[in-house]
Design a protein around this motif. Structure first.
Motif, mmCIF file in Angstrom:
data_model
loop_
_atom_site.group_PDB
_atom_site.id
_atom_site.type_symbol
_atom_site.label_atom_id
_atom_site.label_comp_id
_atom_site.label_asym_id
_atom_site.label_seq_id
_atom_site.Cartn_x
_atom_site.Cartn_y
_atom_site.Cartn_z
ATOM 1 N N UNK A 236 -11.754 -16.286 -6.417
ATOM 2 C CA UNK A 236 -12.501 -15.286 -5.999
ATOM 3 C C UNK A 236 -11.556 -13.935 -5.996
ATOM 4 N N UNK A 237 -12.014 -12.885 -6.373
ATOM 5 C CA UNK A 237 -11.312 -11.530 -6.260
ATOM 6 C C UNK A 237 -11.586 -10.740 -5.213
ATOM 7 N N UNK A 238 -10.612 -10.214 -4.550
ATOM 8 C CA UNK A 238 -10.864 -9.501 -3.099
ATOM 9 C C UNK A 238 -10.043 -8.081 -3.389
ATOM 10 N N UNK A 239 -10.929 -6.862 -3.330
ATOM 11 C CA UNK A 239 -10.302 -5.603 -3.345
ATOM 12 C C UNK A 239 -9.421 -5.232 -2.097
ATOM 13 N N UNK A 240 -8.360 -4.820 -2.003
ATOM 14 C CA UNK A 240 -7.676 -4.526 -0.897
ATOM 15 C C UNK A 240 -7.974 -3.133 -0.465
ATOM 16 N N UNK A 241 -8.472 -2.705 0.607
ATOM 17 C CA UNK A 241 -8.954 -1.261 1.109
ATOM 18 C C UNK A 241 -8.033 -1.001 2.458
ATOM 19 N N UNK A 242 -7.538 0.230 2.491
ATOM 20 C CA UNK A 242 -6.899 0.421 3.924
ATOM 21 C C UNK A 242 -7.323 1.907 4.024
ATOM 22 N N UNK A 243 -7.222 2.081 5.384
ATOM 23 C CA UNK A 243 -7.489 3.668 5.598
ATOM 24 C C UNK A 243 -6.309 4.172 6.136
ATOM 25 N N UNK A 244 -6.525 5.678 6.253
ATOM 26 C CA UNK A 244 -5.438 6.716 6.683
ATOM 27 C C UNK A 244 -4.855 6.361 8.222
ATOM 28 N N UNK A 245 -3.678 6.394 8.504
ATOM 29 C CA UNK A 245 -2.803 7.235 7.648
ATOM 30 C C UNK A 245 -2.046 6.254 6.772
ATOM 31 N N UNK A 246 -2.680 4.740 6.590
ATOM 32 C CA UNK A 246 -1.617 3.790 5.840
ATOM 33 C C UNK A 246 -1.787 4.069 4.197
ATOM 34 N N UNK A 247 -2.989 4.916 3.902
ATOM 35 C CA UNK A 247 -3.004 5.205 2.501
ATOM 36 C C UNK A 247 -2.036 6.112 1.998
ATOM 37 N N UNK A 248 -1.075 6.821 2.638
ATOM 38 C CA UNK A 248 -0.574 8.000 2.502
ATOM 39 C C UNK A 248 0.884 7.358 2.217
ATOM 40 N N UNK A 249 1.114 6.285 2.294
ATOM 41 C CA UNK A 249 2.463 5.664 2.065
ATOM 42 C C UNK A 249 2.488 4.432 1.444
ATOM 43 N N UNK A 250 3.482 3.944 0.719
ATOM 44 C CA UNK A 250 3.250 2.722 -0.124
ATOM 45 C C UNK A 250 3.308 1.722 0.781
ATOM 46 N N UNK A 251 2.606 0.471 0.475
ATOM 47 C CA UNK A 251 2.215 -0.645 1.307
ATOM 48 C C UNK A 251 3.464 -1.380 1.751
ATOM 49 N N UNK A 252 4.579 -1.238 0.887
ATOM 50 C CA UNK A 252 5.685 -2.043 1.139
ATOM 51 C C UNK A 252 6.605 -1.619 2.462
#
Length: 341
Positions: A51-67
């Motif tokens: 099954x495929x899950x699309x990863x969604x995050x919210x600000x401020x985390x969208x402003x920096x690379x997930x690593x």
């Protein structure tokens, strides 16, 4: 580090009988079609029903690379009820989440593409040669993973051969991408591409079947239509059934723009000669990728003329899948049972 062997060996293994066993799993992606297609391609070839899950995050985390996220699992929703089994992650955000799932929940994780973090955080990493990474758990491939297998092409050929029968032969399929952070495809580039394709139609008497992608701008489509349709080219209007696989299956030659590793890889998996239409821009990774395929004799630059040669499909996906199964102890599917002897 594993590099796939000769394509003939791949075809032999693909045709060998193997037990039919399905392994559960889940695919974590950022929602980009090209990345998702790579994960689905690997899942299909290793016998994982995912099954495929699309990863969604919210600000401020969208402003920096997930690593760089301090607690990745806290910044993406919908991870509490992940299906059991193997986790396939793709891209940077997928990699950060996959590494955290392996560390905190003991999940087995296969990362597709360079995660840009320590490679030992994953059970396996499947990357392209042009990613320029190495390691004992790294499997390298010349082309992007995908789902363009011989049975898929044959099924598409049966659907589309009659629809394209009225076009002149040889038939050239044209796969057009779009502008991105590395390459430009606006009005000037569209006019240049149209001029080259029109010259080929006039000089070499070829038929053209062209499909834009979702990234192809409206202005670019209009320029291509205005220049090529009066000469008899068939151009998909983005309505109805997508002809992409049908064009790959029925083409005598393929012209593909240089912005997409996935499109070039899928074209290279066919029996057709592949000509790459270069776009203005720069990408070291894509440059290395194209040079590898040029050196292998699988693709050539497009210069406004039809070129043909004896082309052998180049697709490392099966070899990579075989090695993933071996490393992880998976049975794997019988990919092409109709070829059993």
């Amino acid at each position: 580090m594993v590099q796939p062997t000769d394509q003939r060996e791949n075809q032999t293994r693909a045709g060998a009988a193997a037990p039919q066993e399905v392994t559960p799993g889940v695919i974590l992606t950022e929602g980009y079609a090209g990345l998702e297609a790579q994960a689905l391609g690997l899942a299909q070839r290793i016998g994982v029903t995912a099954a495929t899950r699309t990863l969604r995050s919210e600000r401020p985390w969208t402003w920096m690379p997930a690593r760089f996220w301090p607690k990745p699992l806290d910044h993406v929703g919908g991870l509490h009820d992940l299906a059991d089994g193997l986790v396939l992650t793709v891209g940077g955000t997928g990699g950060a989440i996959g590494a955290a799932l392996r560390r905190e929940r003991g999940r087995r994780v296969v990362q597709i593409q360079n995660p840009r973090m320590k490679l030992d955080r994953f059970d396996l990493v499947v990357a392209n040669r042009h990613d320029e990474i190495t390691g004992p758990n790294v499997l390298l491939t010349r082309t992007a993973l995908h789902r363009v297998t011989p049975p898929v092409l044959e099924e598409a050929r049966l659907v589309w051969q009659d629809r394209l029968a009225g076009l002149p032969r040889p038939l050239v399929a044209v796969l057009v991408g779009g502008a991105n952070g590395r390459f430009r495809l606006g009005a000037p580039e569209a006019h240049a591409l149209a001029a080259g394709l029109a010259a080929m139609m006039r000089t070499d008497r070829v038929g053209i079947a062209l499909t834009p992608s979702r990234r192809t701008g409206t202005e670019v489509r209009g320029i291509l239509e205005g220049a090529l349709q009066p000469l008899g080219a068939w151009i998909w209007d983005m309505q109805g059934q997508n002809p992409y696989l049908g064009l790959l299956a029925c083409a005598d030659a393929i012209v593909v723009t240089s912005d997409s590793v996935s499109m070039v890889s899928e074209a290279a998996a066919t029996h057709a000669p592949v000509l790459v239409a270069e776009l203005p821009g720069r990408s070291r990774r894509i440059g290395l990728f194209l040079r590898d395929l040029i050196d292998a004799g699988r693709v050539r630059p497009f210069n406004g003329r039809l070129e043909t040669w004896d082309a052998t499909p180049l697709d490392d996906s099966d070899a990579i899948a075989d090695e993933v199964c071996r490393r992880l102890g998976l049975t794997g599917p019988n990919r092409y049972p109709e070829q059993e002897v």
